[in-house]
Motif scaffolding. Structure first.
Motif, PDB file in Angstrom:
ATOM      1  N   PHE A 154       0.709  -1.206  -0.056  1.00  0.00           N
ATOM      2  CA  PHE A 154      -0.003   0.020   0.034  1.00  0.00           C
ATOM      3  C   PHE A 154       0.828   1.292  -0.197  1.00  0.00           C
ATOM      4  CE2 PHE A 154      -2.571   3.232   2.401  1.00  0.00           C
ATOM      5  CZ  PHE A 154      -3.517   3.315   1.382  1.00  0.00           C
ATOM      6  N   TYR A 155       1.950   1.492   0.831  1.00  0.00           N
ATOM      7  CA  TYR A 155       2.647   2.364   0.989  1.00  0.00           C
ATOM      8  C   TYR A 155       3.531   2.417  -0.386  1.00  0.00           C
ATOM      9  CZ  TYR A 155       2.626   3.060   6.155  1.00  0.00           C
ATOM     10  OH  TYR A 155       2.333   3.316   7.351  1.00  0.00           O
ATOM     11  N   THR A 156       4.182   1.378  -0.796  1.00  0.00           N
ATOM     12  CA  THR A 156       5.162   1.635  -2.063  1.00  0.00           C
ATOM     13  C   THR A 156       4.367   1.820  -3.569  1.00  0.00           C
ATOM     14  OG1 THR A 156       5.546  -0.593  -2.092  1.00  0.00           O
ATOM     15  CG2 THR A 156       6.849   0.650  -0.984  1.00  0.00           C
ATOM     16  N   LYS A 157       3.120   0.892  -3.508  1.00  0.00           N
ATOM     17  CA  LYS A 157       2.484   0.893  -4.857  1.00  0.00           C
ATOM     18  C   LYS A 157       1.298   1.802  -4.984  1.00  0.00           C
ATOM     19  CE  LYS A 157       4.029  -4.050  -5.363  1.00  0.00           C
ATOM     20  NZ  LYS A 157       3.809  -5.124  -5.159  1.00  0.00           N
ATOM     21  N   ILE A 158       0.926   2.037  -3.960  1.00  0.00           N
ATOM     22  CA  ILE A 158      -0.439   3.171  -3.973  1.00  0.00           C
ATOM     23  C   ILE A 158      -0.320   4.735  -3.636  1.00  0.00           C
ATOM     24  CG2 ILE A 158      -2.749   3.505  -3.119  1.00  0.00           C
ATOM     25  CD1 ILE A 158      -3.274   0.334  -3.339  1.00  0.00           C
ATOM     26  N   ILE A 159       0.336   5.044  -2.116  1.00  0.00           N
ATOM     27  CA  ILE A 159       0.611   6.027  -1.711  1.00  0.00           C
ATOM     28  C   ILE A 159       1.656   6.743  -2.597  1.00  0.00           C
ATOM     29  CG2 ILE A 159       1.465   7.421   0.220  1.00  0.00           C
ATOM     30  CD1 ILE A 159       0.163   5.830   2.314  1.00  0.00           C
ATOM     31  N   THR A 160       2.816   6.064  -2.787  1.00  0.00           N
ATOM     32  CA  THR A 160       3.998   6.603  -3.596  1.00  0.00           C
ATOM     33  C   THR A 160       3.507   7.237  -5.047  1.00  0.00           C
ATOM     34  OG1 THR A 160       5.544   5.563  -2.159  1.00  0.00           O
ATOM     35  CG2 THR A 160       6.494   6.312  -4.213  1.00  0.00           C
ATOM     36  N   TYR A 161       2.846   6.361  -5.562  1.00  0.00           N
ATOM     37  CA  TYR A 161       2.447   6.813  -7.022  1.00  0.00           C
ATOM     38  C   TYR A 161       1.228   7.626  -7.009  1.00  0.00           C
ATOM     39  CZ  TYR A 161       6.418   4.224  -8.802  1.00  0.00           C
ATOM     40  OH  TYR A 161       7.631   3.874  -8.862  1.00  0.00           O
ATOM     41  N   SER A 162       0.460   7.560  -6.057  1.00  0.00           N
ATOM     42  CA  SER A 162      -0.515   8.495  -6.133  1.00  0.00           C
ATOM     43  C   SER A 162      -0.112  10.019  -5.915  1.00  0.00           C
ATOM     44  CB  SER A 162      -1.701   8.167  -4.943  1.00  0.00           C
ATOM     45  OG  SER A 162      -2.305   7.039  -5.187  1.00  0.00           O
ATOM     46  N   MET A 163       0.913  10.003  -4.876  1.00  0.00           N
ATOM     47  CA  MET A 163       1.549  11.223  -4.534  1.00  0.00           C
ATOM     48  C   MET A 163       2.443  11.857  -5.720  1.00  0.00           C
ATOM     49  SD  MET A 163       0.240  12.266  -1.835  1.00  0.00           S
ATOM     50  CE  MET A 163       1.155  13.734  -1.338  1.00  0.00           C
ATOM     51  N   TYR A 164       3.064  11.088  -6.585  1.00  0.00           N
ATOM     52  CA  TYR A 164       3.760  11.359  -7.729  1.00  0.00           C
ATOM     53  C   TYR A 164       2.863  11.925  -8.810  1.00  0.00           C
ATOM     54  CZ  TYR A 164       7.957   8.867  -6.133  1.00  0.00           C
ATOM     55  OH  TYR A 164       9.096   8.262  -5.811  1.00  0.00           O
ATOM     56  N   GLU A 165       1.423  11.267  -8.760  1.00  0.00           N
ATOM     57  CA  GLU A 165       0.498  11.803  -9.673  1.00  0.00           C
ATOM     58  C   GLU A 165      -0.060  13.297  -9.248  1.00  0.00           C
ATOM     59  OE1 GLU A 165      -0.901  10.649 -12.611  1.00  0.00           O
ATOM     60  OE2 GLU A 165       0.067   8.285 -12.459  1.00  0.00           O
ATOM     61  N   VAL A 166      -0.237  13.448  -7.784  1.00  0.00           N
ATOM     62  CA  VAL A 166      -0.619  14.656  -7.430  1.00  0.00           C
ATOM     63  C   VAL A 166       0.459  15.704  -7.729  1.00  0.00           C
ATOM     64  CG1 VAL A 166      -0.627  15.866  -5.039  1.00  0.00           C
ATOM     65  CG2 VAL A 166      -1.915  13.699  -5.248  1.00  0.00           C
ATOM     66  N   GLY A 167       2.023  15.328  -7.495  1.00  0.00           N
ATOM     67  CA  GLY A 167       2.784  16.269  -7.820  1.00  0.00           C
ATOM     68  C   GLY A 167       2.697  16.712  -9.490  1.00  0.00           C
ATOM     69  N   LEU A 168       2.521  15.544 -10.390  1.00  0.00           N
ATOM     70  CA  LEU A 168       2.424  16.130 -11.839  1.00  0.00           C
ATOM     71  C   LEU A 168       1.273  17.048 -12.078  1.00  0.00           C
ATOM     72  CD1 LEU A 168       3.899  15.368 -14.475  1.00  0.00           C
ATOM     73  CD2 LEU A 168       1.981  13.480 -14.595  1.00  0.00           C
ATOM     74  N   LEU A 169       0.201  16.960 -11.473  1.00  0.00           N
ATOM     75  CA  LEU A 169      -0.889  17.685 -11.663  1.00  0.00           C
ATOM     76  C   LEU A 169      -0.445  19.045 -11.031  1.00  0.00           C
ATOM     77  CD1 LEU A 169      -4.156  15.951 -10.754  1.00  0.00           C
ATOM     78  CD2 LEU A 169      -3.102  16.305 -13.057  1.00  0.00           C
ATOM     79  N   TRP A 170       0.197  19.295 -10.084  1.00  0.00           N
ATOM     80  CA  TRP A 170       0.580  20.548  -9.543  1.00  0.00           C
ATOM     81  C   TRP A 170       1.709  21.195 -10.347  1.00  0.00           C
ATOM     82  CZ3 TRP A 170       5.526  21.834  -8.068  1.00  0.00           C
ATOM     83  CH2 TRP A 170       5.585  23.351  -7.298  1.00  0.00           C
ATOM     84  N   GLU A 171       2.483  20.340 -10.745  1.00  0.00           N
ATOM     85  CA  GLU A 171       3.631  20.872 -11.932  1.00  0.00           C
ATOM     86  C   GLU A 171       2.801  21.261 -12.999  1.00  0.00           C
ATOM     87  OE1 GLU A 171       6.493  17.658 -12.849  1.00  0.00           O
ATOM     88  OE2 GLU A 171       6.788  18.807 -14.827  1.00  0.00           O
ATOM     89  N   LYS A 172       2.053  20.789 -13.597  1.00  0.00           N
ATOM     90  CA  LYS A 172       0.989  21.312 -14.740  1.00  0.00           C
ATOM     91  C   LYS A 172       0.227  22.637 -14.442  1.00  0.00           C
ATOM     92  CE  LYS A 172       0.868  16.871 -17.404  1.00  0.00           C
ATOM     93  NZ  LYS A 172       0.010  15.807 -17.548  1.00  0.00           N
ATOM     94  N   GLY A 173       0.155  22.747 -13.072  1.00  0.00           N
ATOM     95  CA  GLY A 173      -0.724  23.976 -12.719  1.00  0.00           C
ATOM     96  C   GLY A 173      -2.151  23.458 -12.742  1.00  0.00           C
ATOM     97  N   LEU A 174      -2.654  22.172 -12.774  1.00  0.00           N
ATOM     98  CA  LEU A 174      -3.988  21.737 -12.968  1.00  0.00           C
ATOM     99  C   LEU A 174      -4.716  21.608 -11.360  1.00  0.00           C
ATOM    100  CD1 LEU A 174      -3.426  19.286 -15.888  1.00  0.00           C
ATOM    101  CD2 LEU A 174      -4.487  21.405 -15.997  1.00  0.00           C
ATOM    102  N   ILE A 175      -3.875  21.698 -10.390  1.00  0.00           N
ATOM    103  CA  ILE A 175      -4.518  21.589  -9.070  1.00  0.00           C
ATOM    104  C   ILE A 175      -3.895  22.685  -8.137  1.00  0.00           C
ATOM    105  CG2 ILE A 175      -5.200  19.027  -8.885  1.00  0.00           C
ATOM    106  CD1 ILE A 175      -2.717  18.768  -7.085  1.00  0.00           C
ATOM    107  N   SER A 176      -4.647  23.021  -7.289  1.00  0.00           N
ATOM    108  CA  SER A 176      -3.928  24.219  -6.433  1.00  0.00           C
ATOM    109  C   SER A 176      -3.055  23.529  -5.475  1.00  0.00           C
ATOM    110  CB  SER A 176      -5.374  24.914  -5.878  1.00  0.00           C
ATOM    111  OG  SER A 176      -5.732  23.950  -4.785  1.00  0.00           O
ATOM    112  N   VAL A 177      -2.349  24.394  -4.851  1.00  0.00           N
ATOM    113  CA  VAL A 177      -1.398  24.195  -3.701  1.00  0.00           C
ATOM    114  C   VAL A 177      -2.447  23.689  -2.459  1.00  0.00           C
ATOM    115  CG1 VAL A 177       0.060  25.165  -1.877  1.00  0.00           C
ATOM    116  CG2 VAL A 177       0.212  25.661  -4.219  1.00  0.00           C
TER     117      VAL A 177
END
Ligand code: B12
Length: 372
Positions: free
Chosen positions: A190-213
């Motif tokens: 759960f930590y390595t396959k779900i939390i980690t990659y969900s947070m990487y996706e969150v980062g990508l959306l933030w990087e593209k300016g698609l979600i707020s801080v």
């Protein structure tokens, strides 16, 4: 195909020049800010963003470049450049802004640093200037997705959890976690396959300016609350191995990775002292003296924190009371290239939780080996 010019090789910038650059950051940033702010076209160049966003970029740039010069790690520079262009462009910054910025840095470095220092440092800025257009081409070619390295069932679970995070659905995210985690193995997954990659996706959306801080903060806080729940329910196991200190480095505000490593080591029977984010070097050294752990484990997400870690390790290595202290490093910053491994004198840089546990076990076995 990599269209970038080959990155510079070798120790081009001496440590003395890197320090000189670092010492002059305040005055140089002020000059760069002033020249850039007074450009007629500035509003257009920065895509209508507030000037403070540009000013912040100049500070990050200077701190990041100091690290690059101290480590002479140009693979890291090249990889980070792609991220800088892609994330600022998605916020509206124009390509011309980066050309103008680099030209301005060259001018300001020439004006403020002595000729030896500036001649070393400007070589790197000239390389940056010559490669900007190629990086631009390269990032417009790529799809900008995060590769998911596990099977499609896990990917579905990751997508579901990620959606709950993005929608700020805290209670469903917790119920979903409970439905997945039943024991030690599923917790690690759960930590390595779900939390980690969900947070990487969150980062990508933030990087593209698609979600707020705020959305990113909410996602992180849901993850932290779920981790506390799981910790109370699954992790309090008997300590059968030695003691480890786990921390994020000085100036490192990303703490989920360090916390995952801490929980995973604890699950493996280590007595873990988990310090959390942003622990100053001197405080860390103090607690190492007090606690005398079998090893320390430091998480680094931002590349600009690497030279601070290098300094910390030099201090530990020169301290006769900390002879043979084992040092394990890891974190997002090391996924940008392995070159840093040769520049930082850690005993091991690990990229996954498996590698972490294996390394710690190996050190423990070595220490406790019966000698005939
Ligand atoms: C949440 C978040 C934040 C939060 C962190 C809050 C918190 N309490 O942790 C806040 C808002 C503070 C933040 C700030 C910043 N962030 Co941020 N952040 C993120 C985000 C979205 C998630 C981080 C996370 O939790 N990841 C999940 C963890 C589990 O992954 P991980 O750290 O890689 O850990 C795994 C492995 O690396 C490994 N590991 C980790 N540590 C260790 C240690 C050892 C010893 C070992 C063996 C292994 C290991 O195991 C873990 C488990 O699988 C990331 C996106 C991303 N790609 O990570 C951006 C990201 C890291 N942030 C980024 C940026 C730019 C920043 C800021 C500079 C933004 C700004 N303008 O201020 C600041 C820097 C602050 C600082 N000085 O540290 C960029 C970095 C880009 C780059 N090229 O380096 C990212 C990648 C976002 C993006 N896609 O653009 N951020």
């Amino acid at each position: 195909m990599n269209k970038l010019y080959p990155s510079p090789k070798g120790d081009i910038v001496s440590y003395a020049s890197a320090k000189e650059y670092e010492k002059n950051i305040p005055v140089m940033v002020e000059s760069v800010n002033s020249i850039m702010t007074n450009l007629n076209s500035i509003e257009n160049l920065i895509g209508g963003n507030p000037l403070s966003v540009m000013h912040e970029n100049h500070i990050h740039h200077a701190k990041f470049m100091t690290n690059i010069f101290k480590l002479n790690d140009y693979e890291l520079l090249r990889n980070t450049l792609k991220w800088v262009l892609s994330s600022y462009r998605s916020r509206g910054f124009k390509s011309k802004y980066f050309h103008k910025e680099i030209e301005t840095w060259i001018k300001v470095i020439n004006e403020n640093l002595d000729s030896n220092t500036s001649s070393e440092i400007i070589k790197i800025y000239e390389w940056l200037k010559s490669t900007l257009d190629h990086v631009e081409e390269e990032i417009s070619d790529k799809t900008n997705e995060i590769e998911y390295p596990f099977d499609s069932d896990w990917e579905k679970n990751k997508n579901k959890f990620f959606n709950l995070l993005i929608n700020g659905n805290s209670s469903e995210a917790l119920s979903f976690s409970k439905s997945i985690v039943h024991d030690k193995e599923s917790l690690e997954d759960f930590y390595t396959k779900i939390i980690t990659y969900s947070m990487y996706e969150v980062g990508l959306l933030w990087e593209k300016g698609l979600i707020s801080v705020a959305q990113e903060h909410l996602a992180t806080s849901i993850v932290m609350r779920i981790m506390s729940f799981l910790y109370m329910n699954f992790i309090l196991v008997e300590n059968i191995k030695g003691k480890a200190i786990v921390t994020a480095s000085s100036n490192e505000y990303h703490e989920v990775g360090a916390r995952i490593i801490s929980d995973i080591l604890e699950l493996d029977g280590w007595n873990v002292i988990y310090l959390g984010a942003n622990v100053p070097n001197e405080e860390l050294i103090k607690i190492i003296h007090e606690e005398k752990p079998d090893f320390i484990s430091i998480s680094v997400a931002m590349a600009f924190n690497m030279s601070g870690v290098k300094d910390l390790i030099s201090q530990i290595r020169s301290d006769s009371n900390l002879d043979n202290m084992k040092i394990l490093l890891g974190g997002y910053a090391f996924t940008f290239g392995r070159e840093a491994q040769n520049k930082i004198e850690a005993d091991k840089i690990a990229l996954s939780s498996c590698e972490t546990v294996e390394t710690a076990r190996l050190w423990w076995d070595d220490k406790n080996e019966v000698k005939f």
